[in-house]
Design a protein around this motif. Structure first.
Motif: not given
Length: 126
Positions: A84-100
């Motif tokens: 899983v790749i997780e993207f975080y920014d205090p203004d945009k919250s957390l976005l997560s995706y399975y990465l292949t």
């Protein structure tokens, strides 16, 4: 003897062709979503906004997201269902995706959780 040498060569070749995704794999180049990605099939329209517009992994912690014109933090996490790749920014919250990893210049994203459910993207390094 000849078969043993071929077997050893084949094992070394497979070990060298590991499909593991590392931060070094992500860094370098500009990743752009060009299609959808579902059931390991590439096709349709990309659906993983904002990442389909493009991104550049700057270092082991930072990714520049074109659509927002600024940096986000990211991390890679192993889960029971894959990487899983997780993207975080205090203004945009957390976005997560399975990465292949598909190839050296191709990868797939599939949304994790309720917020990204149904999202998928095939990304190419430009």
């Amino acid at each position: 003897m000849k078969k043993s040498c071929l077997l050893i060569f084949f094992i070394i070749l497979l070990a060298g062709c590991s499909e593991d995704v590392t931060k070094d794999y992500l860094i370098g180049g500009h990743w752009v979503g060009t299609a959808g990605y579902e059931d390991e099939e590439i096709g349709g329209e990309p659906y993983c906004s904002p990442f389909d517009k493009g991104m550049e992994f700057k270092d082991e912690d930072t990714v520049y997201i074109d659509a927002y014109e600024r940096d986000f933090e990211y991390k890679l996490e192993e889960s029971d269902n894959g990487l899983v790749i997780e993207f975080y920014d205090p203004d945009k919250s957390l976005l997560s995706y399975y990465l292949t990893k598909i190839s050296e210049d191709e990868m797939g994203f599939i949304g994790v959780g309720d917020f990204q459910d149904g999202e998928s993207c095939y990304l190419e390094r430009k």
